[in-house]
Structures are given as C-alpha cells and as structure tokens.
Design a protein around this motif. Structure first.
Motif, PDB file in Angstrom:
ATOM      1  N   TRP A 292      58.662  28.107  51.112  1.00 46.28           N
ATOM      2  CA  TRP A 292      58.035  28.237  49.643  1.00 46.28           C
ATOM      3  C   TRP A 292      59.112  27.552  48.809  1.00 46.28           C
ATOM      4  N   ASP A 293      60.259  27.620  48.829  1.00 48.44           N
ATOM      5  CA  ASP A 293      61.637  27.129  47.643  1.00 48.44           C
ATOM      6  C   ASP A 293      60.951  25.838  46.768  1.00 48.44           C
ATOM      7  N   ARG A 294      59.829  25.891  46.494  1.00 47.61           N
ATOM      8  CA  ARG A 294      59.466  24.570  45.305  1.00 47.61           C
ATOM      9  C   ARG A 294      58.370  25.688  44.285  1.00 47.61           C
ATOM     10  N   VAL A 295      58.118  24.647  43.383  1.00 50.82           N
ATOM     11  CA  VAL A 295      57.237  24.961  42.003  1.00 50.82           C
ATOM     12  C   VAL A 295      56.128  24.613  42.444  1.00 50.82           C
ATOM     13  N   TYR A 296      55.696  23.338  42.497  1.00 50.68           N
ATOM     14  CA  TYR A 296      54.317  22.507  42.743  1.00 50.68           C
ATOM     15  C   TYR A 296      54.315  23.058  44.108  1.00 50.68           C
ATOM     16  N   PRO A 297      52.583  22.750  44.379  1.00 49.69           N
ATOM     17  CA  PRO A 297      51.608  23.240  43.297  1.00 49.69           C
ATOM     18  C   PRO A 297      51.693  24.251  42.596  1.00 49.69           C
ATOM     19  N   PHE A 298      50.711  24.040  41.706  1.00 50.78           N
ATOM     20  CA  PHE A 298      50.456  25.746  40.399  1.00 50.78           C
ATOM     21  C   PHE A 298      49.946  26.132  41.767  1.00 50.78           C
ATOM     22  N   VAL A 299      49.593  27.464  41.731  1.00 51.37           N
ATOM     23  CA  VAL A 299      48.534  28.219  42.628  1.00 51.37           C
ATOM     24  C   VAL A 299      47.923  29.109  41.521  1.00 51.37           C
ATOM     25  N   LEU A 300      46.557  29.186  41.440  1.00 51.63           N
ATOM     26  CA  LEU A 300      46.298  30.566  40.407  1.00 51.63           C
ATOM     27  C   LEU A 300      47.060  30.469  39.329  1.00 51.63           C
ATOM     28  N   GLY A 301      47.613  29.137  38.637  1.00 54.30           N
ATOM     29  CA  GLY A 301      48.373  29.228  37.593  1.00 54.30           C
ATOM     30  C   GLY A 301      49.923  29.660  37.576  1.00 54.30           C
ATOM     31  N   LEU A 302      50.367  30.094  38.975  1.00 56.77           N
ATOM     32  CA  LEU A 302      51.562  30.404  39.096  1.00 56.77           C
ATOM     33  C   LEU A 302      52.033  29.079  39.904  1.00 56.77           C
ATOM     34  N   PRO A 303      53.512  28.695  39.852  1.00 52.16           N
ATOM     35  CA  PRO A 303      54.145  28.393  40.598  1.00 52.16           C
ATOM     36  C   PRO A 303      54.508  28.553  42.279  1.00 52.16           C
ATOM     37  N   PHE A 304      54.060  28.107  42.750  1.00 47.10           N
ATOM     38  CA  PHE A 304      53.764  28.320  44.314  1.00 47.10           C
ATOM     39  C   PHE A 304      55.381  29.513  44.520  1.00 47.10           C
ATOM     40  N   ASN A 305      56.419  29.084  44.552  1.00 46.56           N
ATOM     41  CA  ASN A 305      57.183  29.980  45.168  1.00 46.56           C
ATOM     42  C   ASN A 305      56.574  31.717  44.611  1.00 46.56           C
ATOM     43  N   LEU A 306      56.582  31.676  43.096  1.00 49.03           N
ATOM     44  CA  LEU A 306      56.349  33.320  42.833  1.00 49.03           C
ATOM     45  C   LEU A 306      55.137  33.568  43.089  1.00 49.03           C
ATOM     46  N   PHE A 307      54.130  32.646  44.003  1.00 51.06           N
ATOM     47  CA  PHE A 307      52.775  33.006  44.421  1.00 51.06           C
ATOM     48  C   PHE A 307      53.274  32.833  45.141  1.00 51.06           C
ATOM     49  N   TRP A 308      53.989  32.815  46.226  1.00 49.67           N
ATOM     50  CA  TRP A 308      54.664  33.020  47.902  1.00 49.67           C
ATOM     51  C   TRP A 308      54.638  34.615  47.924  1.00 49.67           C
ATOM     52  N   LEU A 309      55.352  35.311  47.135  1.00 44.75           N
ATOM     53  CA  LEU A 309      56.130  36.511  47.098  1.00 44.75           C
ATOM     54  C   LEU A 309      55.708  37.094  46.467  1.00 44.75           C
ATOM     55  N   VAL A 310      54.093  36.986  45.244  1.00 42.04           N
ATOM     56  CA  VAL A 310      53.618  37.667  45.280  1.00 42.04           C
ATOM     57  C   VAL A 310      52.296  37.658  45.814  1.00 42.04           C
ATOM     58  N   LEU A 311      51.628  36.796  46.629  1.00 46.34           N
ATOM     59  CA  LEU A 311      51.431  36.759  48.043  1.00 46.34           C
ATOM     60  C   LEU A 311      51.416  37.803  49.460  1.00 46.34           C
ATOM     61  N   TRP A 312      52.829  38.258  49.556  1.00 43.55           N
ATOM     62  CA  TRP A 312      52.792  38.609  50.531  1.00 43.55           C
ATOM     63  C   TRP A 312      53.572  40.143  49.426  1.00 43.55           C
ATOM     64  N   ILE A 313      53.428  40.485  48.297  1.00 42.29           N
ATOM     65  CA  ILE A 313      53.958  41.997  47.834  1.00 42.29           C
ATOM     66  C   ILE A 313      52.348  42.720  47.841  1.00 42.29           C
ATOM     67  N   LEU A 314      51.436  41.698  47.435  1.00 38.25           N
ATOM     68  CA  LEU A 314      50.118  42.135  48.345  1.00 38.25           C
ATOM     69  C   LEU A 314      49.877  41.709  49.829  1.00 38.25           C
ATOM     70  N   LEU A 315      50.289  42.146  50.685  1.00 33.67           N
ATOM     71  CA  LEU A 315      49.813  41.409  51.630  1.00 33.67           C
ATOM     72  C   LEU A 315      51.007  43.139  52.921  1.00 33.67           C
ATOM     73  N   THR A 316      52.133  43.302  51.993  1.00 33.21           N
ATOM     74  CA  THR A 316      52.654  44.112  52.768  1.00 33.21           C
ATOM     75  C   THR A 316      52.108  45.365  52.728  1.00 33.21           C
TER      76      THR A 316
END
Length: 78
Positions: free
Chosen positions: A27-51
């Motif tokens: 996940w150490d990359r910016v592209y692709p954008f997911v839900l308007g977020l860079p991929f690395n930020l989306f990945w971190l937010v996803l794990w915050i929600l899945l924890t």
C-alpha cells in the motif's frame, strides 16, 4: 487469575497489526485513488474501520472459551 488467550482470539487480535505493519510494500503508493482518497490513506482508514470487527471476533472467541470453563466448580473466595 489471568489466563492465556485462545489461539483464534490471538490471531484475530494480530490481524489488524499485521494488516498495517507488514503490508507496507502493498500500500505504499498514491495511485489508484479509492473513494477520493490516495490508496495508502484508504488502506490505513480501512484498517481503522476493520480493527473493531477483528477485536469483536477475538472477544467472541474469548467469551466462548470463558463460558466453556465456567461450568466447573467455583474457585473464587468464599
């Protein structure tokens, strides 16, 4: 008395840690954008929600193990 956690509970507790710490190469990359977020930020937010979901499963396994052990004699102070 503190007892050891069950293996399924321990694994569910470690999944979010592994998902964030040991997958940096994925996940150490910016592209692709997911839900308007860079991929690395989306990945971190996803794990915050899945924890909480992973910790709920860990709690579920611990609760099941506790209910299985509580059928025995009471060992508390009298």
């Amino acid at each position: 008395m503190v007892r050891k956690p069950t293996w399924p509970a321990l694994l569910f507790g470690l999944i979010p840690f592994a998902g964030v710490c040991f997958t940096v190469a994925l996940w150490d990359r910016v592209y692709p954008f997911v839900l308007g977020l860079p991929f690395n930020l989306f990945w971190l937010v996803l794990w915050i929600l899945l924890t909480p979901l992973c910790l709920w499963f860990a709690y579920h396994f611990e609760k099941r193990a506790d209910s299985g052990q509580s059928d025995g004699p009471q060992s508390g102070p009298r």
